[in-house]
Design a protein around this motif. Structure first.
Motif: not given
Length: 670
Positions: A443, A456, A475, A487, A496, A614
């Motif tokens: 992320g 994001r 990413y 993400f 997510r 994350v």
């Protein structure tokens, strides 16, 4: 004979069976329909009728979706965009349909309807009507002998039990309709609701009748036997017992409550239901007919592999899988599959399929898995020195723990975890790739100067950082959209939360363009593991004695030991619920657990915000490595997901439609 033809036959029979008193043209013999007498004149016809009843059983499998779609929505190119029941609970999150909603999502099982894909979906009363018709013909069948008639009676009782079970846990007290009404007698069509206690008693009675007639031989795992009926009785009785125990945790008001159409449980009712669960479960356990699949693994990896194997093909685990619903493609009468491989696969292994990776699983779910080092302990992950387990995201001043391989972060957890969830940095292969693929779930980046690039709405190309001749992307992967799986907020196609579906995915599945219903993994609807855990919970919550020779503690620890977890844990509520959540993950039991335990009324889940873990690539050190940060799940605009306040009144009982014409009393809150 395909399923569509069978359904047409059954519906025609149902109409004819309910209109026998009509005169005139209805007395003419139809030349283009098959009558019930003709259909049931052969063993093949009986099997076809029974197959249709089984097709319409209310089983919450891959083809069940909350909202407007309901059961078996996906026949013939239907699409629900990854809207699975798992996302209704604290366990899961749908990247496109992420909100748990206010508790009213479960579709209307009362009436039949046409779903969003144009498929006729049989409601509870249509199935009950067709089953009543089946009941009415059994005694007069000439195509089968008396032994077979008893077997068919058992099957009909089982279908009735499953139908009323599905109705009872959605609506509470419902009408008892055991025969097809006559249009000459309108009062026979207006049947009042039973009290809720009467309804649950009737559900258990139906399962008892099924068990009485059905064979003790295991036989076909896709048809009920005595043990199947007892297993579902175990589930139903546990549900009723918990409702009776926890009713006052969130009491409701209104006419339906006053008349005990919902609620009205006594202390004795609670104990009766729990005892019924204990007895049914113990009978299965003591029979020796079923057992856990590969219960004594030698290593963590073996335990993980065994669990993966069981859910990739439950037909390999018939010792544990008590009742299976099959899916297939290109088989006469079963020409439908599901889409769970389409929606569940990471973007990197989706092949030509465009929008995958819809099923994410929460940090709280992952942290529920037991710590291997301390039996029974389920601790938070420690991400930095002095971690206070907040969800504030990245803080430059924290001394984060660094990992060269992100999967090392999860090394101390229950071996079931990697069998259920695709973890950041783990490997996965399906039929679209020739070798295992490292799944990039990342992320963001920390620049060499300490500046975070986390979010994001990052740009893989513009936000990439080069260090030591290597380009690092926010990413992971590279600039291709299918080189990473987490993400990004592109069409709801990525995790997510930091986690993706692993359980149930097929390594041989291969997407074929933008096509539907090609997954053929079978669904195990009830397992021996659940029977063990049902027994444990009923014994503990009721305070009733164990059945001789069946130890609750041994039953609780059996599923742990199958996962290669050492030692024993004691029987208490936290351990029961924690083990149930881990062992039965994504078996579609969690939402019903919340309903029967009245947990949707717990302040912890009122306005609940789900958490994400994350992974972030840290470029500050000479050798880049991964750190982990906690955040709340984010919306498509990159803001944190808003909490959902559930309308508890409608969580527990669904609305009864058509009360102006059916003269029934409405449930509370509607």
């Amino acid at each position: 004979m395909d399923m569509k033809t069978i359904k047409t036959i059954i519906l025609t029979i149902a109409v004819l069976g309910s209109m026998t008193a009509c005169k005139g043209f209805l007395d003419l013999k139809p030349t283009n329909k098959i009558t019930a007498d003709a259909l049931l004149a052969t063993e093949a016809g009986v099997d076809a009728f029974l197959a249709n009843l089984y097709y319409n059983l209310p089983i919450e499998d891959f083809a069940f979706a909350p909202g407007s779609d309901g059961f078996h929505w996906n026949y013939k190119s239907a699409n629900h965009n990854g809207r699975y029941a798992w996302i209704l609970t604290d366990d899961g999150f749908g990247s496109q349909h992420g909100d748990m909603g206010n508790g009213s999502e479960d579709y209307n099982y009362w009436n039949s309807f046409t779903n969003s894909s144009g498929l006729h979906v049989s409601g509870g009363w249509e199935l009950n009507n067709n089953n009543n018709l089946f009941f009415s013909y059994i005694d007069d069948l000439t195509s089968v002998d008396e032994q077979r008639k008893d077997e068919l009676r058992g099957q009909a009782w089982f279908v009735r039990a499953m139908t009323y079970f599905a109705l009872a846990r959605r609506y509470g007290g419902v009408p008892k309709i055991e025969k097809i009404g006559s249009l000459d007698d309108s009062l026979s069509l207006w049947v009042p609701r039973m009290k809720e206690v009467e309804t649950w008693d009737y559900v258990l009675h139906c399962f008892d009748e099924a068990a009485k007639y059905l064979s003790e031989d295991k036989g076909n795992s896709r048809r009920a036997n005595k043990w199947v009926a007892l297993a579902y009785k175990s589930r139903a009785a546990l549900h009723a017992g918990a409702l009776a125990q926890h009713w006052n945790d969130y009491p409701l008001e209104g006419k339906a409550v006053d008349d005990s159409l919902v609620g009205g449980f006594s202390y004795d009712d609670m104990r009766r239901y729990y005892q019924a669960c204990i007895d049914a479960s113990a009978e299965i356990i003591k029979s020796g007919k079923y057992s856990l699949y590969k219960p004594e693994p030698a290593t963590d990896q073996e335990a993980t592999d065994n669990i993966i194997e069981m859910f990739q093909d439950p037909n390999k685990a018939l010792c544990e899988c008590i009742f299976i619903k099959g899916f297939a493609k290109g088989v006469v009468g079963h020409d439908y599959g599901t889409n769970q491989d389409n929606w569940g696969n990471p973007c990197q292994t989706a092949g030509s399929w465009i929008p995958p990776g819809r099923l994410s699983f929460t940090l709280e779910f992952v942290e529920n898995f037991e710590d291997k080092a301390v039996p029974g302990q389920r601790s938070h992950f420690v991400t930095y020195d002095g971690d206070d387990f907040n969800y504030n995201g990245y803080e430059k001043s924290y001394n984060y723990k660094h990992y060269e391989n992100p999967t090392d972060f999860f090394a101390g957890k229950d071996p079931r975890l990697p069998a259920v969830v695709i973890l950041p940095g783990s490997y996965w292969k399906n039929g679209n790739v020739t070798e295992n693929t490292r799944i990039n779930i990342q992320g963001g980046l920390i620049k060499p100067d300490g500046t975070p690039i986390i979010g994001r709405t990052l740009n893989q190309k513009e936000d990439a950082i080069e260090k030591g001749g290597v380009k690092y992307y926010p990413y992971g992967g590279d600039e291709r959209a299918n080189s990473y799986s987490g993400f990004a907020l592109e069409g709801g196609n990525y995790s997510r939360t930091g986690f993706l579906m692993r359980k149930y995915l097929s390594p041989t599945y291969k997407a074929q363009g933008i096509d539907w219903d090609l997954s053929t993994t079978d669904w195990c609807d009830i397992r021996y593991a659940e029977v063990l855990l049902n027994y444990v919970e009923a014994v503990y919550e009721s305070g009733l004695p164990e059945v001789a020779g069946v130890s609750a503690e041994e039953c609780l620890n059996a599923t742990r030991h199958r996962a290669h977890l050492s030692g024993n844990i004691v029987v208490n509520q936290d351990n029961i619920r924690g083990e149930r959540r881990a062992e039965l993950s994504f078996d579609n039991t969690r939402n019903w657990d919340f309903i029967r335990w009245r947990l949707w009324s717990d302040p912890k889940y009122d306005g609940y915000i789900r958490g994400a873990l994350v992974p972030v690539m840290d470029l500050r050190e000479a050798k880049p490595s991964t750190i982990f940060i906690r955040e709340y799940v984010r919306e498509s605009d990159n803001s944190y997901m808003r909490p959902t306040t559930r309308n508890q009144r409608v969580c527990y009982y669904k609305s009864i439609p058509g009360i102006t014409t059916n003269h029934l009393i409405q449930n509370p809150g509607w």
